[in-house]
Design an enzyme around this catalytic site. Structure first.
Site, PDB file in Angstrom:
ATOM      1  N   GLY A 239     -39.851 -33.692  42.576  1.00 24.77           N
ATOM      2  CA  GLY A 239     -40.396 -33.529  43.913  1.00 24.77           C
ATOM      3  C   GLY A 239     -39.472 -33.245  45.062  1.00 24.77           C
ATOM      4  O   GLY A 239     -39.868 -33.417  46.219  1.00 24.77           O
ATOM      5  N   LYS A 241     -38.486 -30.402  46.402  1.00 30.58           N
ATOM      6  CA  LYS A 241     -39.069 -29.375  47.267  1.00 30.58           C
ATOM      7  C   LYS A 241     -40.419 -29.834  47.814  1.00 30.58           C
ATOM      8  O   LYS A 241     -40.793 -29.468  48.930  1.00 30.58           O
ATOM      9  CB  LYS A 241     -39.184 -28.057  46.503  1.00 30.58           C
ATOM     10  N   ASP A 286     -52.309 -31.708  31.949  1.00 32.90           N
ATOM     11  CA  ASP A 286     -52.482 -32.085  30.543  1.00 32.90           C
ATOM     12  C   ASP A 286     -53.453 -31.162  29.819  1.00 32.90           C
ATOM     13  O   ASP A 286     -53.702 -31.342  28.626  1.00 32.90           O
ATOM     14  CB  ASP A 286     -52.931 -33.540  30.419  1.00 32.90           C
ATOM     15  N   ASP A 304     -41.934 -23.103  41.125  1.00 27.70           N
ATOM     16  CA  ASP A 304     -40.502 -23.273  40.865  1.00 27.70           C
ATOM     17  C   ASP A 304     -40.367 -23.442  39.361  1.00 27.70           C
ATOM     18  O   ASP A 304     -40.287 -24.551  38.841  1.00 27.70           O
ATOM     19  CB  ASP A 304     -39.976 -24.487  41.631  1.00 27.70           C
ATOM     20  N   CYS A 357     -33.756 -21.553  39.749  1.00 28.61           N
ATOM     21  CA  CYS A 357     -32.356 -21.872  40.037  1.00 28.61           C
ATOM     22  C   CYS A 357     -31.475 -21.034  39.119  1.00 28.61           C
ATOM     23  O   CYS A 357     -30.490 -21.511  38.563  1.00 28.61           O
ATOM     24  CB  CYS A 357     -32.059 -23.364  39.919  1.00 28.61           C
TER      25      CYS A 357
END
Length: 439
Positions: A239, A241, A286, A304, A357
């Site tokens: 969390g 971001k 899920d 992300d 990233c």
């Protein structure tokens, strides 16, 4: 650095840390935490051990070469020889009688150290597979980024504006004698220049800041959120971001933080409580139904996605000594699937941000290009790569807007017109519609 040979105790400690990381696949930060929980060291001594181990793993091919091995995987099997090579590198007396080091030649090690100066991949701790991939993806730019990825990362924090201003936090840091520099080009970023243990401070316990790289801090603003919106952070993880988005929304509106790993969402809930980010809901992915229920429900969607992490190798350098090139190719398939399915949560007229990233185009620009070809109802607004050579970690972000029904109809009309050769007529009609809207 010490000007003497390491003590037998420190050698055993370094050996134990390396063994656990090399042979049990335990992440390095967890290995450090496990060992330093059991062994009490003075801060200066602990810092020395961390620096030595970090350098040895970051440049494992270099130290393996000095120890007499041309492949890092061979060096991993002879940890004490790596420790001898560490002494040669630092010009310390090489320890005597270390197990399995009878054939270690200090003379030969010094010769190989000189030879290594002319081999860039050894100097910069770059494995061959990564060098080949980086050069293929980035061309000449890779040389610059390879050097940057070998450097020690800076520490950055993000001011939690739900609780304090940057000016207030700077005053607290100064009062606590924590050295820092304000990042002029980012509103909430501060670079920590000292060695303070930030997580033991009352400021952290009170939720006044989060540790977050300056590059990572660019992603949440890319969403262009506003208070009162409904935002989905679909790959939220723990969390970092998500909390930034909450601060940008001033705690107003709803953020739905989602992940397929519930334990990460538990960590997020604890962080959100500390930060005072009470507009965050968590949902465990899920089943596919969790995504389908939110079809066209979000003003903003952040994806992300899982990635190679090539942009954050300054920090996660222990992951690069396995050839991950095939894993990265598999990851691109996962990324494509996520953006295809999860993008559908974006409202008509809403914004979708895809981020990684990674600094590899195969995970970034190429993914966006493929996605836009398949989804004509999305248009690219802007995309950006933040490179490690710019100071922080490496990240990519792309902002796309989903067309409204009217915009999509107009776009389709233009497309049909091109096929019919009547583009001028349709363009004129669209122009009249836009003028009428503006009036």
């Amino acid at each position: 650095m010490a000007s003497y040979s390491l003590s037998a105790f420190k050698i055993r400690l370094i050996n134990s840390i390396l063994f656990e990381n090399f042979n049990k696949d335990v992440p390095l930060d967890r290995v450090f935490a496990n060992h330093f929980r059991k062994i009490k060291l003075e801060p200066q001594e602990q810092s020395l051990i961390i620096d030595l181990v970090n350098d040895l793993i970051k440049r494992l091919n270099y130290y393996s070469f000095i120890a007499g091995y041309n492949k890092p995987k061979d060096g991993k099997r002879h940890i004490n020889k790596l420790i001898c090579a560490l002494h040669v590198e630092n010009k310390w007396p090489v320890p005597k009688n270390l197990p399995e080091c009878d054939d270690f030649s200090e003379k030969q090690a010094k010769i190989r150290k000189e030879q290594a100066k002319d081999i860039p991949n050894l100097r910069y701790g770059c494995p061959e597979w990564l060098d080949l991939l980086g050069r293929k993806e980035l061309g000449d730019r890779w040389d610059k980024e390879k050097i940057s990825l070998s450097r020690k990362p800076d520490r950055y924090i993000r001011v939690n504006t739900l609780k304090v201003t940057r000016e207030q936090l700077c005053q607290m840091l100064t009062a606590s004698k924590i050295k820092f520099q304000v990042c002029e080009n980012q509103e909430d970023a501060i670079r920590i220049t000292g060695n303070a243990d930030l997580f033991k401070t009352q400021m952290f316990k009170d939720g006044f800041f989060e540790q977050q790289d300056c590059g990572s801090q660019e992603i949440a603003p890319y969403l262009q959120v506003k208070p009162g919106m409904r935002v989905v952070d679909a790959c939220a993880g723990a969390g970092g971001k998500t909390l930034h988005i909450s601060a940008l929304m001033k705690g107003k509106g709803v953020i739905i933080a989602m992940d397929d790993k519930d334990w990460k969402l538990q960590a997020l809930r604890e962080r959100a409580k500390r930060a005072g980010a009470f507009n965050i809901e968590t949902r465990h992915i899920d089943s596919p139904k969790v995504i389908k229920k939110l079809k066209e429900q979000a003003d903003r969607v952040l994806l992300d996605v899982p990635c190679s992490g090539t942009g954050v190798l300054k920090r996660n350098f222990d992951t690069k000594w396995s050839d991950n090139s095939n894993d990265i190719r598999e990851l691109t398939e996962i990324q494509a699937d996520i953006i295809d399915r999860y993008s559908q949560m974006t409202k008509r007229g809403g914004i979708l941000v895809y981020s990684t990233c990674s600094i590899l185009p195969m995970e970034n620009q190429n993914q966006i290009e493929t996605f836009l070809k398949k989804h004509s109802d999305f248009v690219l607004d802007e995309q950006k790569t933040v490179y490690p050579s710019e100071g922080g970690d490496g990240f990519f972000m792309a902002r796309m807007r989903r067309l409204t029904e009217n915009e999509l109809a107009d776009t389709n009309a233009i497309s049909d017109s091109k096929e019919d050769g009547n583009n001028d007529t349709v363009s004129a009609e669209l122009s009249e519609k836009n003028e009428a809207k503006s009036e």
